[in-house]
Design a protein around this motif. Structure first.
Motif, short mmCIF file in Angstrom:
data_model
loop_
_atom_site.label_atom_id
_atom_site.label_comp_id
_atom_site.label_asym_id
_atom_site.label_seq_id
_atom_site.Cartn_x
_atom_site.Cartn_y
_atom_site.Cartn_z
N THR A 194 -10.64 -58.11 -3.56
CA THR A 194 -10.36 -58.15 -2.25
C THR A 194 -10.45 -56.35 -2.18
O THR A 194 -10.91 -55.67 -2.86
CB THR A 194 -9.08 -58.30 -2.62
N VAL A 195 -10.65 -56.11 -0.22
CA VAL A 195 -10.82 -54.79 -0.15
C VAL A 195 -9.39 -53.41 -1.11
O VAL A 195 -9.70 -52.63 -1.07
CB VAL A 195 -10.76 -54.56 1.35
N THR A 219 -10.91 -62.45 2.19
CA THR A 219 -11.55 -61.38 2.70
C THR A 219 -12.45 -62.13 3.28
O THR A 219 -12.48 -63.49 4.00
CB THR A 219 -12.26 -60.66 1.23
N ASP A 229 -8.60 -57.53 4.44
CA ASP A 229 -7.66 -58.97 3.59
C ASP A 229 -7.17 -59.56 4.56
O ASP A 229 -5.91 -58.88 5.25
CB ASP A 229 -6.88 -58.42 2.25
#
Ligand SMILES: O=C(O)CCC(=O)C(=O)O
Ligand SMILES: [Fe+2]
Length: 347
Positions: A10-11, A121, A135
């Protein structure tokens, strides 16, 4: 966990790991922004409590404001919408709460590769796609029998209860606005609502945009127009980032803490035969602060066909769009490729 769930980083995890922003998030040819800061502007403000109250002397003025806002900007800030500051605070709190959950909890509600519903994401549909620095958690809110509860987090504890209440409130607000949109165009009050078909589909997207060291070359959310009829955005209370394209220029929306930013989506433009505009917008990211927002898309049920309202078609205003069905899904394909679905249904 479902085998087909999204497993990529994820970011939020990317940021925690430090290091440079990966290439796939960088816009290389088009400058996205903030070497020259984007100006913050005030967009029209509409007082929802005045819109449909026949006893109010200013109802007519407010309807004109709504019509003008949707015809020019395609969006407005809604105040006096019937939700208290403390309630909106709780909606923001459950959002922060979800993104703050341990990775394991979030993995339990992660979306499948080929589906938007759940936690994850940006959905990758094209190889050349530049990814959004975000996200997100996507959930169907209404109709209630189409909720997929396995994606609804059980923590924070009040998440489900608050979100249920928020759905009910937004459904009431959408009805007021859809009626007012019709009256503002001198149509029968039910003209938009009948096509929309109560309660319609309400889809929520909780957006979390972690701070990013490259605000000059990265976007939280790519330029797009929404496929909905209406979209309600509860923006971050402090960190701005939502920008609309007006006459070729990107302009940032100045935050009014307890207002909802409401924009017309493509299906409002189609139903109104172009009288209302579905605006292009995007989300910028911030180098120093994380930002959240909650967008709720109000769409007709997927099986419902919608098209320009017949009273709005005439010699001076020829029909501009074909009828559409399940437009929300069509829109998403175009959206991820940076094109506009509405171009494909123009006559
Ligand atoms: O983050 C924002 O303020 C905008 C969200 C948005 O436009 C969307 O989710 O479609
Ligand atoms: Fe949007």
């Amino acid at each position: 966990m479902d085998e087909s769930s999204v497993t990529s980083e994820t970011v939020q995890e990317l940021v925690a790991g430090g290091g440079a922003v990966p290439d796939k998030y960088l816009y290389k040819d088009v400058p996205v922004g903030s070497t020259d800061p984007i100006p913050l502007v005030d967009i029209p403000v509409v007082d929802l409590s005045l819109l449909l109250s026949p006893s109010s002397p200013s109802a007519g003025d407010e309807l004109d404001k709504l019509r003008l806002a949707l015809a020019t900007w395609g969006c407005f800030q809604a105040v006096n919408h019937g939700m208290s500051s403390s309630f909106l605070g709780r909606v923001r709190e459950i959002t922060q709460g979800v993104f703050g959950l341990p990775a394991e909890e979030k993995r339990r509600i992660s979306r499948a590769v080929d589906n938007n519903e759940g936690y994850g994401t940006d959905t990758v549909l094209f190889e050349e796609q530049v990814l959004d620095w975000t996200d997100r958690l996507c959930l169907t809110l209404l109709p209630e029998d189409r909720r997929k509860m396995r994606f609804w987090p059980e923590k924070p504890e009040c998440f489900r209860e608050v979100l249920h209440e928020y759905s009910t409130k937004l459904s009431e607000v959408s009805e007021i606005i859809l009626r007012a949109m019709a009256v503002s165009l001198k149509l029968e009050e039910g003209s938009f609502l009948d096509q929309f078909g109560a309660p319609g589909t309400f889809l929520a997207r909780f957006n979390y945009y972690p701070r990013c060291p490259r605000p000059d070359a990265v976007l939280g959310l790519k330029p797009h127009a929404d496929g909905s009829v209406l979209t309600f955005v509860l923006p971050d209370k402090e960190v701005d980032g939502l920008q609309f394209l007006k006459e070729g220029e990107w302009l940032g929306i100045r935050i009014i803490p307890d207002a909802l930013v409401i924009n017309a989506g493509d299906q409002a433009e189609i139903m109104s035969n172009g009288a209302f505009k579905s605006p292009m917008h995007r989300a910028a990211i911030n180098a120093y602060r994380d930002r959240i927002s909650i967008a709720v898309f109000c769409c007709p049920l997927s099986e419902k066909e919608v098209g320009p309202i017949s009273e709005l078609i005439g010699d001076a205003t020829p029909r501009l769009y074909r009828n559409v069905k399940n437009y929300t899904e069509t829109n998403f394909q175009y959206y991820q490729s940076g094109r506009r679905a509405i171009e494909a249904v123009k006559i």
